[in-house]
Design a protein around this motif. Sequence first.
Motif, PDB file in Angstrom:
ATOM      1  N   ASN A  87       0.812  -1.226   0.000  1.00  0.00           N
ATOM      2  CA  ASN A  87       0.000   0.000   0.000  1.00  0.00           C
ATOM      3  C   ASN A  87       0.843   1.274   0.000  1.00  0.00           C
ATOM      4  O   ASN A  87       0.385   2.329   0.452  1.00  0.00           O
ATOM      5  CB  ASN A  87      -0.971   0.025   1.187  1.00  0.00           C
ATOM      6  N   ASN A  88       2.039   1.173  -0.543  1.00  0.00           N
ATOM      7  CA  ASN A  88       2.881   2.355  -0.722  1.00  0.00           C
ATOM      8  C   ASN A  88       2.768   2.834  -2.174  1.00  0.00           C
ATOM      9  O   ASN A  88       2.540   2.034  -3.075  1.00  0.00           O
ATOM     10  CB  ASN A  88       4.345   2.031  -0.411  1.00  0.00           C
ATOM     11  N   PRO A  89       2.921   4.142  -2.406  1.00  0.00           N
ATOM     12  CA  PRO A  89       2.841   4.658  -3.778  1.00  0.00           C
ATOM     13  C   PRO A  89       3.854   3.983  -4.699  1.00  0.00           C
ATOM     14  O   PRO A  89       5.028   3.828  -4.339  1.00  0.00           O
ATOM     15  CB  PRO A  89       3.172   6.148  -3.608  1.00  0.00           C
ATOM     16  N   ASP A  90       3.391   3.577  -5.870  1.00  0.00           N
ATOM     17  CA  ASP A  90       4.271   3.027  -6.899  1.00  0.00           C
ATOM     18  C   ASP A  90       4.427   4.098  -7.978  1.00  0.00           C
ATOM     19  O   ASP A  90       3.570   4.271  -8.834  1.00  0.00           O
ATOM     20  CB  ASP A  90       3.672   1.754  -7.492  1.00  0.00           C
ATOM     21  N   LEU A  91       5.531   4.811  -7.924  1.00  0.00           N
ATOM     22  CA  LEU A  91       5.761   5.930  -8.833  1.00  0.00           C
ATOM     23  C   LEU A  91       6.518   5.532 -10.096  1.00  0.00           C
ATOM     24  O   LEU A  91       6.948   6.398 -10.857  1.00  0.00           O
ATOM     25  CB  LEU A  91       6.541   7.034  -8.103  1.00  0.00           C
ATOM     26  N   THR A  92       6.664   4.231 -10.319  1.00  0.00           N
ATOM     27  CA  THR A  92       7.442   3.757 -11.463  1.00  0.00           C
ATOM     28  C   THR A  92       6.981   4.353 -12.800  1.00  0.00           C
ATOM     29  O   THR A  92       7.808   4.892 -13.552  1.00  0.00           O
ATOM     30  CB  THR A  92       7.420   2.223 -11.534  1.00  0.00           C
ATOM     31  N   PRO A  93       5.679   4.297 -13.135  1.00  0.00           N
ATOM     32  CA  PRO A  93       5.250   4.888 -14.409  1.00  0.00           C
ATOM     33  C   PRO A  93       5.533   6.390 -14.483  1.00  0.00           C
ATOM     34  O   PRO A  93       5.908   6.899 -15.542  1.00  0.00           O
ATOM     35  CB  PRO A  93       3.739   4.605 -14.447  1.00  0.00           C
ATOM     36  N   LEU A  94       5.346   7.080 -13.361  1.00  0.00           N
ATOM     37  CA  LEU A  94       5.575   8.525 -13.323  1.00  0.00           C
ATOM     38  C   LEU A  94       7.048   8.850 -13.511  1.00  0.00           C
ATOM     39  O   LEU A  94       7.415   9.783 -14.246  1.00  0.00           O
ATOM     40  CB  LEU A  94       5.084   9.082 -11.978  1.00  0.00           C
ATOM     41  N   ILE A  95       7.915   8.076 -12.873  1.00  0.00           N
ATOM     42  CA  ILE A  95       9.359   8.285 -12.979  1.00  0.00           C
ATOM     43  C   ILE A  95       9.838   8.020 -14.411  1.00  0.00           C
ATOM     44  O   ILE A  95      10.604   8.800 -14.981  1.00  0.00           O
ATOM     45  CB  ILE A  95      10.105   7.389 -11.968  1.00  0.00           C
ATOM     46  N   LYS A  96       9.358   6.934 -15.008  1.00  0.00           N
ATOM     47  CA  LYS A  96       9.767   6.593 -16.372  1.00  0.00           C
ATOM     48  C   LYS A  96       9.288   7.638 -17.373  1.00  0.00           C
ATOM     49  O   LYS A  96      10.020   8.009 -18.305  1.00  0.00           O
ATOM     50  CB  LYS A  96       9.235   5.214 -16.746  1.00  0.00           C
ATOM     51  N   ALA A  97       8.069   8.131 -17.162  1.00  0.00           N
ATOM     52  CA  ALA A  97       7.548   9.171 -18.052  1.00  0.00           C
ATOM     53  C   ALA A  97       8.359  10.454 -17.914  1.00  0.00           C
ATOM     54  O   ALA A  97       8.655  11.132 -18.914  1.00  0.00           O
ATOM     55  CB  ALA A  97       6.082   9.440 -17.738  1.00  0.00           C
ATOM     56  N   SER A  98       8.755  10.784 -16.685  1.00  0.00           N
ATOM     57  CA  SER A  98       9.555  11.993 -16.448  1.00  0.00           C
ATOM     58  C   SER A  98      10.942  11.864 -17.072  1.00  0.00           C
ATOM     59  O   SER A  98      11.472  12.824 -17.634  1.00  0.00           O
ATOM     60  CB  SER A  98       9.674  12.253 -14.944  1.00  0.00           C
ATOM     61  N   GLU A  99      11.530  10.671 -16.984  1.00  0.00           N
ATOM     62  CA  GLU A  99      12.833  10.430 -17.617  1.00  0.00           C
ATOM     63  C   GLU A  99      12.731  10.603 -19.130  1.00  0.00           C
ATOM     64  O   GLU A  99      13.598  11.233 -19.746  1.00  0.00           O
ATOM     65  CB  GLU A  99      13.323   9.015 -17.281  1.00  0.00           C
ATOM     66  N   MET A 100      11.675  10.057 -19.702  1.00  0.00           N
ATOM     67  CA  MET A 100      11.485  10.144 -21.151  1.00  0.00           C
ATOM     68  C   MET A 100      11.305  11.593 -21.597  1.00  0.00           C
ATOM     69  O   MET A 100      11.946  12.049 -22.558  1.00  0.00           O
ATOM     70  CB  MET A 100      10.264   9.316 -21.559  1.00  0.00           C
ATOM     71  N   ILE A 101      10.443  12.336 -20.900  1.00  0.00           N
ATOM     72  CA  ILE A 101      10.174  13.722 -21.269  1.00  0.00           C
ATOM     73  C   ILE A 101      11.397  14.598 -21.018  1.00  0.00           C
ATOM     74  O   ILE A 101      11.685  15.524 -21.787  1.00  0.00           O
ATOM     75  CB  ILE A 101       8.954  14.272 -20.503  1.00  0.00           C
ATOM     76  N   GLY A 102      12.144  14.296 -19.963  1.00  0.00           N
ATOM     77  CA  GLY A 102      13.355  15.060 -19.663  1.00  0.00           C
ATOM     78  C   GLY A 102      14.338  15.055 -20.828  1.00  0.00           C
ATOM     79  O   GLY A 102      14.986  16.059 -21.128  1.00  0.00           O
ATOM     80  N   LYS A 103      14.418  13.935 -21.524  1.00  0.00           N
ATOM     81  CA  LYS A 103      15.336  13.814 -22.655  1.00  0.00           C
ATOM     82  C   LYS A 103      14.857  14.582 -23.882  1.00  0.00           C
ATOM     83  O   LYS A 103      15.618  14.779 -24.830  1.00  0.00           O
ATOM     84  CB  LYS A 103      15.525  12.337 -23.002  1.00  0.00           C
ATOM     85  N   LEU A 104      13.584  15.007 -23.853  1.00  0.00           N
ATOM     86  CA  LEU A 104      13.012  15.711 -25.002  1.00  0.00           C
ATOM     87  C   LEU A 104      12.866  17.209 -24.774  1.00  0.00           C
ATOM     88  O   LEU A 104      12.592  17.963 -25.708  1.00  0.00           O
ATOM     89  CB  LEU A 104      11.622  15.134 -25.327  1.00  0.00           C
ATOM     90  N   LEU A 105      13.036  17.650 -23.531  1.00  0.00           N
ATOM     91  CA  LEU A 105      12.743  19.035 -23.168  1.00  0.00           C
ATOM     92  C   LEU A 105      13.625  20.050 -23.896  1.00  0.00           C
ATOM     93  O   LEU A 105      14.828  19.842 -24.073  1.00  0.00           O
ATOM     94  CB  LEU A 105      12.903  19.244 -21.663  1.00  0.00           C
ATOM     95  N   SER A 106      12.993  21.129 -24.295  1.00  0.00           N
ATOM     96  CA  SER A 106      13.701  22.277 -24.849  1.00  0.00           C
ATOM     97  C   SER A 106      13.431  23.489 -23.972  1.00  0.00           C
ATOM     98  O   SER A 106      12.528  23.468 -23.110  1.00  0.00           O
ATOM     99  CB  SER A 106      13.220  22.566 -26.284  1.00  0.00           C
ATOM    100  N   LYS A 107      14.170  24.546 -24.198  1.00  0.00           N
ATOM    101  CA  LYS A 107      14.040  25.758 -23.392  1.00  0.00           C
ATOM    102  C   LYS A 107      12.613  26.322 -23.478  1.00  0.00           C
ATOM    103  O   LYS A 107      12.018  26.374 -24.561  1.00  0.00           O
ATOM    104  CB  LYS A 107      15.049  26.804 -23.853  1.00  0.00           C
ATOM    105  N   ASN A 108      12.076  26.680 -22.320  1.00  0.00           N
ATOM    106  CA  ASN A 108      10.742  27.279 -22.155  1.00  0.00           C
ATOM    107  C   ASN A 108       9.577  26.291 -22.270  1.00  0.00           C
ATOM    108  O   ASN A 108       8.413  26.706 -22.240  1.00  0.00           O
ATOM    109  CB  ASN A 108      10.518  28.438 -23.134  1.00  0.00           C
ATOM    110  N   ASP A 109       9.875  25.001 -22.368  1.00  0.00           N
ATOM    111  CA  ASP A 109       8.798  24.004 -22.384  1.00  0.00           C
ATOM    112  C   ASP A 109       8.107  23.937 -21.016  1.00  0.00           C
ATOM    113  O   ASP A 109       8.707  24.260 -19.975  1.00  0.00           O
ATOM    114  CB  ASP A 109       9.349  22.614 -22.722  1.00  0.00           C
TER     115      ASP A 109
END
Length: 416
Positions: A87-109
């Motif tokens: 019953n603890n938060p499973d942030l795996t999908p959120l973490i993976k999505a953040s890693e993926m988007i982090g690699k795509l980020l451009s200035k002012n996004d």
Amino acid sequence: MNKVAIIGLGYVGLPLAVEFGKILDTVGFDINRKRIDELKNGNDFTKEVNKNELVESEKLTFTYDTADIADATVYIITVPTPIDSHNNPDLTPLIKASEMIGKLLSKNDIVIYESTVFPGCTEEVCVPILELNSGLKFNIDFFCGYSPERINPGDKEHRLPSIKKVTSGSTVEIANKVDDLYKKIITAGTFKASSIKVAEAAKVIENSQRDLNIAFVNELAMIFDRVGIDTHEVLEAAGTKWNFLPFKPGLVGGHCIGVDPYYLTYKAESLGYNPQVILAGRRINDNMGMYVANKVIKLMSNKGNPISKSRILVLGITFKENCPDIRNSRVIDVIDELTDFGATIEVYDPEADKEEVKHEYKIELTETLNGTYNAIILAVGHNQFKNIDLKNLTDEKSVIYDVKAYLEPSTITARL
């Protein structure tokens, strides 16, 4: 804002993508290629969006290729945030999505999160991941927002545009931009929270409040059963007072109500506070499946029915009526308990996907109803169940138990 990318195309992400796709260049992204192929062909297994709505969203495209969202200026993340076996938060999908988007980020996004999280998660967990993978600085090179989802699966009346939207941003300017963005698609209006943490907290208490109210009436149901009176008759009488809240007992599952309170208690415990009321409500609701199963066993025994090798029909396995969503369905608790008693369980649910149920719960859904059952449990109030003639499936010794108070009282043995 040149292009919006929606990350995750489930019950939350797809309606969002469809609405934005009517007015802005929008790309719906999901890692599930089968899901993308189905949507391209106009098919939505969640039944939240029909084929005509997909066609009407003229500026919307679908992809599983990150290259197709690399030029987006706004990323909206709507991935699931479940709990684990403890019953603890499973942030795996959120973490993976953040890693993926982090690699795509451009200035002012701008990166906006809609997934349910504990207060502080966006800035304490997600932002460092975005910074690490992008090499950019938060609130200097890129920005964040949080707008909690309020999708109600299966509800054809309260849909995304007609549900007021809470918004927030990491700076005053970004908060205004995020709010303006959602105002383009939300006809019910928006509420701009003072901070991301406030918006995150608002989401978890919405469902925690509902969880506690249901826990209260579930406890009433157990008390009134011992008293020997019908809970729903009591609630009907009490409901004549103008400020009485109309909650009913039941199995509390799904991706929100049965999950969100644990995100709040996790955060509280990390800060040294031991929440009592919230967890008490969770314990009551988590044990309702066992209570229902044991009640049915007692009723069967009182009627002289065999327990071991008895034939029991369970109507419905989705977490709520008239939708195919089986996530965190607590009907499985009833099934498991009855199976432990040695009963043979048949599950019938025309709304649920047969393969998904088999994969998630190792249950083969029955497609035909025949013969006589020792007990029938109405677990979910699907509209299709109104057409089932229970008399043809039972005899004078059979037990019919109505979890949802869905059937006519004169046709059942008992109800929760």
